[in-house]
Design a protein around this motif. Sequence first.
Motif, PDB file in Angstrom:
ATOM      1  N   ARG A  17     -41.049 -12.698   5.263  1.00 43.42           N
ATOM      2  CA  ARG A  17     -42.361 -13.299   5.029  1.00 43.42           C
ATOM      3  C   ARG A  17     -42.688 -13.269   3.534  1.00 43.42           C
ATOM      4  NH1 ARG A  17     -45.572 -13.465   9.262  1.00 43.42           N
ATOM      5  NH2 ARG A  17     -44.823 -11.512  10.144  1.00 43.42           N
ATOM      6  N   PRO A  19     -45.584 -12.919   1.071  1.00 44.64           N
ATOM      7  CA  PRO A  19     -46.960 -12.421   1.250  1.00 44.64           C
ATOM      8  C   PRO A  19     -48.033 -13.328   0.654  1.00 44.64           C
ATOM      9  CG  PRO A  19     -45.734 -11.039  -0.287  1.00 44.64           C
ATOM     10  CD  PRO A  19     -44.786 -12.079   0.185  1.00 44.64           C
ATOM     11  N   LYS A  20     -49.228 -13.158   1.186  1.00 43.86           N
ATOM     12  CA  LYS A  20     -50.348 -14.002   0.746  1.00 43.86           C
ATOM     13  C   LYS A  20     -51.299 -13.223  -0.148  1.00 43.86           C
ATOM     14  CE  LYS A  20     -50.393 -17.364   4.423  1.00 43.86           C
ATOM     15  NZ  LYS A  20     -49.545 -17.181   5.577  1.00 43.86           N
ATOM     16  N   ASN A  21     -50.947 -11.952  -0.391  1.00 44.97           N
ATOM     17  CA  ASN A  21     -51.829 -11.159  -1.265  1.00 44.97           C
ATOM     18  C   ASN A  21     -51.081 -10.717  -2.511  1.00 44.97           C
ATOM     19  OD1 ASN A  21     -50.186  -9.355   0.127  1.00 44.97           O
ATOM     20  ND2 ASN A  21     -51.823  -8.857   1.543  1.00 44.97           N
ATOM     21  N   GLU A  83     -41.379  -8.178   4.658  1.00 46.07           N
ATOM     22  CA  GLU A  83     -42.177  -8.947   3.709  1.00 46.07           C
ATOM     23  C   GLU A  83     -41.661  -8.710   2.288  1.00 46.07           C
ATOM     24  OE1 GLU A  83     -46.544  -9.943   4.424  1.00 46.07           O
ATOM     25  OE2 GLU A  83     -46.608  -8.193   3.128  1.00 46.07           O
TER      26      GLU A  83
END
Length: 567
Positions: A17, A19-21, A83
């Motif tokens: 994944r 990450p979105k942060n 991630e």
Amino acid sequence: MIPTVRGIEKRSGEKVRFPKNRIWFEGPAAMFAVFEERLRKLPGYEKVRFVEAGEMEPGKRRSKKTESGVQKADGLQKGEIPEILLITAEIESQEPESGYRMVIGRDRIGITAGKMSELAHGLTTLFWRVCEMGGMLSCGQIEDRPVYASRGYLLDGSRHFFDTETVKSMIEQGALRKLNRLHWHLSDDQGYRVESRRFPKLNTVGSWRKEPDGTVYGGYYTWEQIREIQDYAAARGVEVIPEIDLPGHVSAMLAAYPELSCSGEPVEPPAAPGIYNRILCVGKDPVMNFVKELLDEVCPLFDSPYFHIGGDEVPKGEWRKCPHCQERIRREYLDGEEALQRWFTEELLAYLEKKGKIGVCWNETLKSGHLSERAVVQYWDEEGKGENYCEQAFENGRKCIYSFTPYLYLDYIPALTPLRRVFFDQPVLRGGRTVPTESIAGCEATLWAEQIENKSRLEYMAFPRLFAVAQRAWSGRTDYTEFQKNCEEQLAWLDRDGISHMTMEEADPQGEAQKRAVVLQYRRIIKNAERDGFANARDVLCGLVRSKLTGQFSREEIDDVVRQIKA
Ligand code: ACM
Ligand code: ZN
């Protein structure tokens, strides 16, 4: 993605994944800032943040490189998707000069390249992979190497002046497709566009012209803006190569300093396109000194080792009549005016070399025979029937930037230069011979701006045709159907970024539709040119239509198109 990967792509089958942060990074901060800015436009990625790995808590770097290059993450539950924690982008001296290598592991992505600019292309691929896979990535390795190390486009700031935001926007859109050279045409008859502290009249006089409607048009880039644009470009892996076109296309300079021409008579920067007879008097020593002082001033403003000195379309009539130029020809034992242009070019090439720069010039500089090997020649066309003075030079291995007009002049409407033609096959010369691959240093499209007044027109003429340049120059793949599909996808990204473009149908007219478009558009273009006082517009432009359609339609069909334009 355009261009598609050229090289090896291995997938391990595992997914990870993105990450979105927060994501840690190691590498050039400016490039990661660009990556962050691009990612934040994606849904769900508005808050993504890159933080220097130097601030990472000890013990967090849990991955290690394995022999296969794929990394292992510890401490995951069974079935849990790992991630990415860290992205590194670093130079490794054993990597080739062009392209990059990327290893996507279970918690770390490593990009390596032989040169800083190439890391940006690796990050660009990563950006597109995140887009394509909706935030998931396949673990594995990519080794991606371009066909041509230099892949660019020309922006003409002289005929129309584009503000820094427009220039930056073009750089970003090009960089997203791994176009790594901006050839910035900063001086021509219609305006001189670099701030000059040494020769202020270049700006107070030479940067402004009177339009046919009486308004004053122009501007120039300050040294600060030039710095800002290059920093913006460098963070995207793009090099900015300036051009000061000499010794022709200099009306704007002569308007400021008329003593630089043979006659010394006053001129004004013209609004109309064309080839103007008034050129620099290279017979006068003070003119040579002026040019060298100008190079002294402009060279340090640019980081690129390359500096373009023009040399295209130089009418020699004034030199023939000028006692100073004729005296130079005698004193230097030159064989006429073409050789005088070669002498002038060699003087500048040597001068640039002393300043650590490599001179680039248009192919006319090869006309009088041998030109020293230190010059890079940009091939655009050989005017006149049966001209082939470039063939031998390129066969002998001279490096060329390939910009052949029928394929790569994007300032012409797509009815003359359709998308599929820009997606050219083998580079050929006017005489029909192929350019040997070893001779090609790069590939460059042009966006001359005589007919390009503003940002949206510039984008419209550029896209999607510039994608064809990016695809052919990086990946070299010849699958046009695959390219069309990728183009559709990329046009949607342009829409998201608010960038104008042609539709695929507009970009690629064929058959009767193409001929109809030529007739309609050239009737209008000729009418406007005649209104603006462009001498011989009808003959010149019909000749141009003929030359552009040659190879696309039969002789009879072309005659018919020209007849309809004139009707
Ligand atoms: C050119 O198009 N005159 C280089
Ligand atoms: Zn002269």
